[in-house]
Motif scaffolding. Structure first.
Motif, PDB file in Angstrom:
ATOM      1  N   LEU A  17      -7.571  -0.531 -11.020  1.00 62.01           N
ATOM      2  CA  LEU A  17      -7.663   0.408  -9.903  1.00 62.01           C
ATOM      3  C   LEU A  17      -6.684   0.021  -8.797  1.00 62.01           C
ATOM      4  O   LEU A  17      -5.957   0.872  -8.267  1.00 62.01           O
ATOM      5  CB  LEU A  17      -9.096   0.441  -9.372  1.00 62.01           C
ATOM      6  CG  LEU A  17      -9.393   1.432  -8.256  1.00 62.01           C
ATOM      7  CD1 LEU A  17      -9.229   2.866  -8.749  1.00 62.01           C
ATOM      8  CD2 LEU A  17     -10.794   1.200  -7.723  1.00 62.01           C
ATOM      9  N   GLU A  18      -6.633  -1.258  -8.443  1.00 68.95           N
ATOM     10  CA  GLU A  18      -5.698  -1.730  -7.416  1.00 68.95           C
ATOM     11  C   GLU A  18      -4.251  -1.585  -7.858  1.00 68.95           C
ATOM     12  O   GLU A  18      -3.386  -1.230  -7.061  1.00 68.95           O
ATOM     13  CB  GLU A  18      -5.995  -3.183  -7.029  1.00 68.95           C
ATOM     14  CG  GLU A  18      -7.165  -3.326  -6.098  1.00 68.95           C
ATOM     15  CD  GLU A  18      -7.006  -2.530  -4.806  1.00 68.95           C
ATOM     16  OE1 GLU A  18      -5.998  -2.703  -4.089  1.00 68.95           O
ATOM     17  OE2 GLU A  18      -7.898  -1.714  -4.504  1.00 68.95           O
ATOM     18  N   HIS A  39       0.862  -1.187   0.000  1.00 68.99           N
ATOM     19  CA  HIS A  39       0.000   0.000   0.000  1.00 68.99           C
ATOM     20  C   HIS A  39       0.890   1.226   0.000  1.00 68.99           C
ATOM     21  O   HIS A  39       1.889   1.288   0.715  1.00 68.99           O
ATOM     22  CB  HIS A  39      -0.910   0.008   1.226  1.00 68.99           C
ATOM     23  CG  HIS A  39      -1.909  -1.104   1.206  1.00 68.99           C
ATOM     24  ND1 HIS A  39      -3.053  -1.048   0.454  1.00 68.99           N
ATOM     25  CD2 HIS A  39      -1.913  -2.305   1.821  1.00 68.99           C
ATOM     26  CE1 HIS A  39      -3.727  -2.163   0.611  1.00 68.99           C
ATOM     27  NE2 HIS A  39      -3.061  -2.954   1.436  1.00 68.99           N
ATOM     28  N   TYR A  61      -3.246   1.963  -7.512  1.00 68.86           N
ATOM     29  CA  TYR A  61      -3.101   2.298  -6.094  1.00 68.86           C
ATOM     30  C   TYR A  61      -1.829   1.707  -5.502  1.00 68.86           C
ATOM     31  O   TYR A  61      -1.090   2.393  -4.808  1.00 68.86           O
ATOM     32  CB  TYR A  61      -4.325   1.789  -5.327  1.00 68.86           C
ATOM     33  CG  TYR A  61      -4.283   2.058  -3.849  1.00 68.86           C
ATOM     34  CD1 TYR A  61      -4.376   3.346  -3.354  1.00 68.86           C
ATOM     35  CD2 TYR A  61      -4.151   1.009  -2.942  1.00 68.86           C
ATOM     36  CE1 TYR A  61      -4.335   3.594  -1.988  1.00 68.86           C
ATOM     37  CE2 TYR A  61      -4.112   1.252  -1.579  1.00 68.86           C
ATOM     38  CZ  TYR A  61      -4.207   2.540  -1.105  1.00 68.86           C
ATOM     39  OH  TYR A  61      -4.163   2.780   0.235  1.00 68.86           O
ATOM     40  N   CYS A  62      -1.561   0.445  -5.792  1.00 71.40           N
ATOM     41  CA  CYS A  62      -0.452  -0.261  -5.145  1.00 71.40           C
ATOM     42  C   CYS A  62       0.863  -0.182  -5.904  1.00 71.40           C
ATOM     43  O   CYS A  62       1.925  -0.274  -5.295  1.00 71.40           O
ATOM     44  CB  CYS A  62      -0.819  -1.733  -4.940  1.00 71.40           C
ATOM     45  SG  CYS A  62      -2.205  -1.956  -3.819  1.00 71.40           S
ATOM     46  N   PRO A 120       1.760   2.158  -9.063  1.00 73.03           N
ATOM     47  CA  PRO A 120       1.490   3.031 -10.208  1.00 73.03           C
ATOM     48  C   PRO A 120       2.564   2.969 -11.296  1.00 73.03           C
ATOM     49  O   PRO A 120       2.256   3.121 -12.470  1.00 73.03           O
ATOM     50  CB  PRO A 120       1.392   4.426  -9.589  1.00 73.03           C
ATOM     51  CG  PRO A 120       2.014   4.322  -8.248  1.00 73.03           C
ATOM     52  CD  PRO A 120       1.886   2.892  -7.822  1.00 73.03           C
TER      53      PRO A 120
END
Length: 100
Positions: free
Chosen positions: A70-71, A3, A74-75, A77
């Motif tokens: 999307l993930e 994350h 987020y995680c 890029p």
């Protein structure tokens, strides 16, 4: 999956800052900063269809689901950017020079 660190955003432009203060002011019962955070969250949720439309477009190019992209954004890029580079550059956003 890793994350990212939370965003550390620079101050808003004066007009947007005033708009956010006014919106938070009229939502009573919480500290203004807390309410401003909730107002921004609300607007992100309201804009979900627009954001996910763009995510969906690029996900289709990569032949993955919008949720997977999307993930990935987020995680990781940089990996998302690398995968999408095959289809052309994503328009870069100009960074302000804060050293002046």
């Amino acid at each position: 999956m890793k994350h990212p660190e939370p965003f550390s955003l620079p101050p808003l432009a004066p007009y947007e800052d005033r708009l956010l203060h006014a919106l938070a002011f009229f939502r009573t019962g919480r500290a203004v900063e807390t309410q401003a955070h909730h107002c921004l969250s609300m607007y992100l949720r309201q804009g979900e269809a627009r954001v996910m439309g763009e995510v969906g477009f690029y996900a289709k190019l990569l032949k993955i689901s919008p949720d997977e992209l999307l993930e990935l954004i987020y995680c990781n890029p940089s990996q998302a950017q690398t995968l999408l580079a095959e289809f052309g550059a994503i328009a870069p956003v100009a960074e302000e020079n804060h050293s002046a």
